[in-house]
Design a protein around this motif. Structure first.
Motif, PDB file in Angstrom:
ATOM      1  N   ILE A   1     -61.531 -48.667   0.824  1.00  0.00           N
ATOM      2  CA  ILE A   1     -60.494 -49.833   0.123  1.00  0.00           C
ATOM      3  C   ILE A   1     -60.531 -48.439  -1.361  1.00  0.00           C
ATOM      4  O   ILE A   1     -59.313 -48.182  -1.781  1.00  0.00           O
ATOM      5  CB  ILE A   1     -61.810 -50.560  -0.880  1.00  0.00           C
ATOM      6  CG1 ILE A   1     -62.042 -51.667  -0.311  1.00  0.00           C
ATOM      7  CG2 ILE A   1     -60.804 -51.141  -2.341  1.00  0.00           C
ATOM      8  CD1 ILE A   1     -62.488 -52.868  -0.444  1.00  0.00           C
TER       9      ILE A   1
ATOM     10  N   GLU B   1     -63.018 -67.794  -9.438  1.00  0.00           N
ATOM     11  CA  GLU B   1     -62.631 -66.577  -8.593  1.00  0.00           C
ATOM     12  C   GLU B   1     -61.712 -66.798  -7.868  1.00  0.00           C
ATOM     13  O   GLU B   1     -61.504 -67.699  -6.652  1.00  0.00           O
ATOM     14  CB  GLU B   1     -63.454 -65.814  -8.163  1.00  0.00           C
ATOM     15  CG  GLU B   1     -62.670 -64.270  -7.660  1.00  0.00           C
ATOM     16  CD  GLU B   1     -62.874 -62.804  -7.555  1.00  0.00           C
ATOM     17  OE1 GLU B   1     -63.551 -62.295  -8.618  1.00  0.00           O
ATOM     18  OE2 GLU B   1     -64.173 -62.954  -6.509  1.00  0.00           O
TER      19      GLU B   1
ATOM     20  N   LYS C   1     -59.533 -65.821  -4.591  1.00  0.00           N
ATOM     21  CA  LYS C   1     -59.138 -64.874  -3.481  1.00  0.00           C
ATOM     22  C   LYS C   1     -59.139 -65.245  -2.288  1.00  0.00           C
ATOM     23  O   LYS C   1     -60.036 -66.177  -1.959  1.00  0.00           O
ATOM     24  CB  LYS C   1     -60.846 -63.992  -3.327  1.00  0.00           C
ATOM     25  CG  LYS C   1     -61.511 -63.830  -1.984  1.00  0.00           C
ATOM     26  CD  LYS C   1     -63.178 -62.891  -2.386  1.00  0.00           C
ATOM     27  CE  LYS C   1     -64.144 -63.414  -3.011  1.00  0.00           C
ATOM     28  NZ  LYS C   1     -65.743 -63.184  -2.754  1.00  0.00           N
TER      29      LYS C   1
ATOM     30  N   GLY D   1     -65.342 -58.863   4.199  1.00  0.00           N
ATOM     31  CA  GLY D   1     -66.931 -59.222   4.821  1.00  0.00           C
ATOM     32  C   GLY D   1     -67.022 -60.733   5.514  1.00  0.00           C
ATOM     33  O   GLY D   1     -67.035 -60.916   6.767  1.00  0.00           O
TER      34      GLY D   1
ATOM     35  N   PHE E   1     -59.179 -52.045  -7.503  1.00  0.00           N
ATOM     36  CA  PHE E   1     -60.089 -51.473  -8.289  1.00  0.00           C
ATOM     37  C   PHE E   1     -59.790 -50.090  -8.576  1.00  0.00           C
ATOM     38  O   PHE E   1     -58.616 -49.829  -8.047  1.00  0.00           O
ATOM     39  CB  PHE E   1     -60.705 -50.985  -5.965  1.00  0.00           C
ATOM     40  CG  PHE E   1     -60.846 -52.308  -5.635  1.00  0.00           C
ATOM     41  CD1 PHE E   1     -62.478 -52.294  -5.258  1.00  0.00           C
ATOM     42  CD2 PHE E   1     -60.628 -53.323  -4.977  1.00  0.00           C
ATOM     43  CE1 PHE E   1     -63.374 -53.269  -4.928  1.00  0.00           C
ATOM     44  CE2 PHE E   1     -61.404 -54.487  -4.323  1.00  0.00           C
ATOM     45  CZ  PHE E   1     -62.027 -54.150  -4.303  1.00  0.00           C
TER      46      PHE E   1
ATOM     47  N   GLU F   1     -68.533 -53.490 -13.854  1.00  0.00           N
ATOM     48  CA  GLU F   1     -69.653 -53.910 -12.536  1.00  0.00           C
ATOM     49  C   GLU F   1     -70.750 -52.559 -12.629  1.00  0.00           C
ATOM     50  O   GLU F   1     -70.264 -51.437 -12.045  1.00  0.00           O
ATOM     51  CB  GLU F   1     -68.497 -53.941 -11.457  1.00  0.00           C
ATOM     52  CG  GLU F   1     -68.911 -54.518 -10.741  1.00  0.00           C
ATOM     53  CD  GLU F   1     -68.909 -55.363  -9.407  1.00  0.00           C
ATOM     54  OE1 GLU F   1     -67.778 -56.761  -9.613  1.00  0.00           O
ATOM     55  OE2 GLU F   1     -68.992 -54.824  -8.612  1.00  0.00           O
TER      56      GLU F   1
ATOM     57  N   LEU G   1     -73.871 -58.468  -5.127  1.00  0.00           N
ATOM     58  CA  LEU G   1     -73.807 -58.313  -3.377  1.00  0.00           C
ATOM     59  C   LEU G   1     -73.527 -56.562  -3.327  1.00  0.00           C
ATOM     60  O   LEU G   1     -72.559 -55.927  -4.736  1.00  0.00           O
ATOM     61  CB  LEU G   1     -71.533 -59.078  -3.158  1.00  0.00           C
ATOM     62  CG  LEU G   1     -71.573 -58.308  -2.345  1.00  0.00           C
ATOM     63  CD1 LEU G   1     -71.386 -59.050  -1.152  1.00  0.00           C
ATOM     64  CD2 LEU G   1     -69.593 -58.447  -2.606  1.00  0.00           C
TER      65      LEU G   1
ATOM     66  N   LEU H   1     -72.044 -53.370  -2.192  1.00  0.00           N
ATOM     67  CA  LEU H   1     -70.035 -53.490  -2.493  1.00  0.00           C
ATOM     68  C   LEU H   1     -70.252 -52.671  -1.140  1.00  0.00           C
ATOM     69  O   LEU H   1     -69.390 -52.134  -0.126  1.00  0.00           O
ATOM     70  CB  LEU H   1     -69.898 -52.403  -3.134  1.00  0.00           C
ATOM     71  CG  LEU H   1     -69.296 -53.440  -4.046  1.00  0.00           C
ATOM     72  CD1 LEU H   1     -68.456 -53.101  -5.578  1.00  0.00           C
ATOM     73  CD2 LEU H   1     -68.654 -55.279  -3.813  1.00  0.00           C
TER      74      LEU H   1
ATOM     75  N   GLU I   1     -72.247 -61.996 -11.228  1.00  0.00           N
ATOM     76  CA  GLU I   1     -71.892 -61.857  -9.958  1.00  0.00           C
ATOM     77  C   GLU I   1     -71.879 -62.051  -8.443  1.00  0.00           C
ATOM     78  O   GLU I   1     -73.520 -61.762  -7.916  1.00  0.00           O
ATOM     79  CB  GLU I   1     -71.129 -60.498  -9.685  1.00  0.00           C
ATOM     80  CG  GLU I   1     -70.306 -60.432 -11.177  1.00  0.00           C
ATOM     81  CD  GLU I   1     -69.698 -59.238 -10.953  1.00  0.00           C
ATOM     82  OE1 GLU I   1     -69.161 -58.746 -12.637  1.00  0.00           O
ATOM     83  OE2 GLU I   1     -68.897 -58.611 -10.026  1.00  0.00           O
ATOM     84  N   SER I   2     -71.869 -63.257  -7.822  1.00  0.00           N
ATOM     85  CA  SER I   2     -72.002 -63.105  -5.972  1.00  0.00           C
ATOM     86  C   SER I   2     -72.211 -63.833  -5.968  1.00  0.00           C
ATOM     87  O   SER I   2     -73.961 -64.587  -6.269  1.00  0.00           O
ATOM     88  CB  SER I   2     -71.849 -61.193  -5.756  1.00  0.00           C
ATOM     89  OG  SER I   2     -70.387 -60.914  -5.539  1.00  0.00           O
TER      90      SER I   2
ATOM     91  N   LEU J   1     -69.722 -65.167 -12.450  1.00  0.00           N
ATOM     92  CA  LEU J   1     -67.892 -64.819 -11.369  1.00  0.00           C
ATOM     93  C   LEU J   1     -68.122 -65.827 -10.197  1.00  0.00           C
ATOM     94  O   LEU J   1     -69.358 -65.418  -9.376  1.00  0.00           O
ATOM     95  CB  LEU J   1     -67.847 -63.757 -11.646  1.00  0.00           C
ATOM     96  CG  LEU J   1     -66.648 -63.078 -10.835  1.00  0.00           C
ATOM     97  CD1 LEU J   1     -64.936 -63.732 -11.337  1.00  0.00           C
ATOM     98  CD2 LEU J   1     -66.862 -61.394 -10.842  1.00  0.00           C
ATOM     99  N   VAL J   2     -67.543 -66.639 -10.048  1.00  0.00           N
ATOM    100  CA  VAL J   2     -67.558 -67.523  -8.762  1.00  0.00           C
ATOM    101  C   VAL J   2     -66.729 -67.536  -7.634  1.00  0.00           C
ATOM    102  O   VAL J   2     -64.933 -67.942  -8.364  1.00  0.00           O
ATOM    103  CB  VAL J   2     -68.441 -68.953  -8.359  1.00  0.00           C
ATOM    104  CG1 VAL J   2     -68.498 -69.645  -7.355  1.00  0.00           C
ATOM    105  CG2 VAL J   2     -69.956 -68.299  -9.339  1.00  0.00           C
TER     106      VAL J   2
HETATM  107  O1  LIG Z   1     -66.126 -60.420  -1.819  1.00  0.00           O
HETATM  108  C1  LIG Z   1     -66.424 -59.200  -1.193  1.00  0.00           C
HETATM  109  O2  LIG Z   1     -66.490 -58.920   0.484  1.00  0.00           O
HETATM  110  C2  LIG Z   1     -66.229 -57.660  -1.246  1.00  0.00           C
HETATM  111  C3  LIG Z   1     -66.106 -56.809  -0.673  1.00  0.00           C
HETATM  112  C4  LIG Z   1     -65.630 -55.579  -0.770  1.00  0.00           C
HETATM  113  C5  LIG Z   1     -65.467 -55.197  -2.326  1.00  0.00           C
HETATM  114  C6  LIG Z   1     -65.812 -56.270  -3.077  1.00  0.00           C
HETATM  115  C7  LIG Z   1     -66.511 -57.886  -2.083  1.00  0.00           C
HETATM  116  N1  LIG Z   1     -66.283 -58.209  -3.415  1.00  0.00           N
HETATM  117  C8  LIG Z   1     -66.006 -58.687  -4.915  1.00  0.00           C
HETATM  118  C9  LIG Z   1     -67.298 -59.808  -5.913  1.00  0.00           C
HETATM  119  O3  LIG Z   1     -67.657 -59.060  -6.928  1.00  0.00           O
HETATM  120  C10 LIG Z   1     -67.096 -60.817  -5.691  1.00  0.00           C
HETATM  121  O4  LIG Z   1     -65.353 -61.026  -5.802  1.00  0.00           O
HETATM  122  C11 LIG Z   1     -67.131 -61.591  -6.255  1.00  0.00           C
HETATM  123  O5  LIG Z   1     -68.189 -61.525  -7.818  1.00  0.00           O
HETATM  124  C12 LIG Z   1     -67.133 -63.140  -6.322  1.00  0.00           C
HETATM  125  O6  LIG Z   1     -68.591 -63.149  -5.345  1.00  0.00           O
HETATM  126  P1  LIG Z   1     -68.674 -64.700  -4.159  1.00  0.00           P
HETATM  127  O7  LIG Z   1     -68.705 -65.947  -5.569  1.00  0.00           O
HETATM  128  O8  LIG Z   1     -69.682 -64.312  -3.552  1.00  0.00           O
HETATM  129  O9  LIG Z   1     -66.998 -64.888  -3.958  1.00  0.00           O
END
Ligand SMILES: O=C(O)c1ccccc1NCC(=O)[C@H](O)[C@H](O)COP(=O)(O)O
Length: 379
Positions: free
Chosen positions: A112, A164, A166, A171, A229, A276, A300, A302, A333-334, A354-355
């Motif tokens: 990326i 979020e 997205k 992934g 990024f 982050e 998560l 990365l 986050e994540s 962050l969701v």
């Molecule tokens: O979301 C991904 O797969 C990802 C891949 C590579 C780099 C960053 C990525 N996500 C960034 C994030 O941190 C999440 O989008 C964010 O925390 C929300 O997480 P989720 O609720 O699990 O979608």
């Protein structure tokens, strides 16, 4: 050797530490092409010219200049800070050039970042820094991102939600086929989101700056995070010009000097920076930086895509006291899907979450917020 010291376009913001030290040790000379009034000007900056400009605007302290003066490349500096992402400094994708560019990225984050270097260099060629700075001055006023999180936390007694937008992720592929970013943002806001995060990366997340701008112009009042990024301060001005109130800075990607510099750029623009981290080493680097107000702890990885929601708790157990003493707001986050996940993150000490995925994949992303918290949120 030509010095542009007297040029009106010589602005310290043009010299992010990364762009200077990336390929050429700045202690020698930095050559480049700058676009002035639509005209490309080939130029060479001496170290002294740059230092004068920096001093003039007081953008750096002497310690930073010393580090910078060492003439080390960004990859050497980054590696010494435990950063595994290397920089390539390519102006175009291998498929567009004639060179034998055979390097293979070690993981998706490095891919990326390499793609982002090409994208940013192409965007900059179309809209040079001075133009994007001018556009940022005409953008809609900045909204208080951290203030919105603090208020929502106080109002609901549960972590404030950054919801979020997205469409896809490297992934998981496409997360939602029927994707209308403005409708989703409106639904998030109507159901109590404090702030909205919008992925703008096109290549890997199918996002866009157009979505960010449309949401900002749609009447949505929540402060907006540009989920990008960031590798160059140009992107921060660009995000602001499209209506962003906050940006993401990833410690796994940016060396300390860039984090400090970019944080300063954000503050000058009145924006918030969500910095982050993924692990203790990154958290400790960030905690050494003055003026940090907002830290995201990512569950998560990365690099490997493994999600571990105990990561937030583990880091808060280790550094929670320092974080609280400094009054830093932490975002979990994540991987947060259920009310139990939210309660677990809350008990770890976060004031916001962050969701993305669990909301965006729901049939009705707005209604899914009550499902995530186990209750309706006030707004
Ligand atoms: O979301 C991904 O797969 C990802 C891949 C590579 C780099 C960053 C990525 N996500 C960034 C994030 O941190 C999440 O989008 C964010 O925390 C929300 O997480 P989720 O609720 O699990 O979608």
């Amino acid at each position: 050797m030509e010095s542009l010291l007297a040029g009106a376009h010589l602005h310290p913001a043009a010299f992010s530490p990364a762009s200077l030290s990336r390929c050429h040790p700045p202690s020698v000379v930095v050559r480049g092409v700058h676009h002035v009034g639509g005209r490309a000007v080939r130029c060479a900056y001496t170290k002294d010219a740059i230092l004068y400009a920096l001093e003039h605007d007081e953008m750096f302290n002497s310690e930073e200049v010393v580090q910078w003066e060492s003439g080390k490349t960004i990859n050497t500096i980054a590696a010494a800070q435990g950063i595994q992402i290397s920089r390539r400094c390519r102006p175009r994708y291998p498929s567009e050039g004639s060179g034998d560019d055979k390097a293979v990225p070690r993981h998706i984050l490095e891919q990326i970042v390499w793609d982002k270097e090409v994208e940013v260099s192409q965007r900059k060629a179309k809209k040079p820094l001075m133009n994007v700075m001018e556009s940022s001055e005409n953008a809609p006023p900045v909204r208080d991102f951290i203030g919105a999180l603090t208020a929502a936390y106080g109002r609901n007694g549960v972590p404030a939600l950054i919801a979020e937008i997205k469409k896809a992720s490297p992934g998981r592929g496409v997360l939602r086929e029927n994707f209308n970013p403005v409708e989703i943002a409106q639904a998030y806001e109507a159901n109590g989101a404090a702030c909205i995060s919008i992925f703008t990366d096109e290549k890997h997340f199918q996002g866009s700056f157009e979505s960010l701008e449309m949401i900002r112009n749609s009447g949505v009042k929540c402060p907006l995070l540009c989920k990008e990024f960031i590798i160059d301060s140009w992107q921060i001005y660009y995000a602001r010009s499209k209506g962003a109130d906050a940006i993401l800075l990833i410690a796994a990607v940016l060396p300390d000097l860039d984090l400090k510099y970019m944080l300063r750029v954000c503050k000058n623009l009145g924006m918030a920076a969500l910095i982050e981290v993924q692990d203790e080493r990154e958290l400790d680097r960030v905690l050494k930086i003055d003026g940090v107000e907002l830290i995201g702890i990512n569950n998560l990885s990365l690099e490997t895509f493994v999600v571990d929601t105990s990561n937030t708790r583990m880091l808060m157990e280790k550094r929670g006291d320092t974080i609280r003493d400094r009054g830093i707001l932490v975002v979990g986050e994540s991987g947060l899907i259920t009310p139990d996940d939210v309660a677990y993150a809350h008990s770890a000490g976060v004031s916001a979450i962050l969701v993305g995925e669990s909301l965006i994949k729901a049939e009705d992303p707005g209604r899914a917020i009550a499902g995530l918290f186990g209750k309706e949120l006030l707004h």
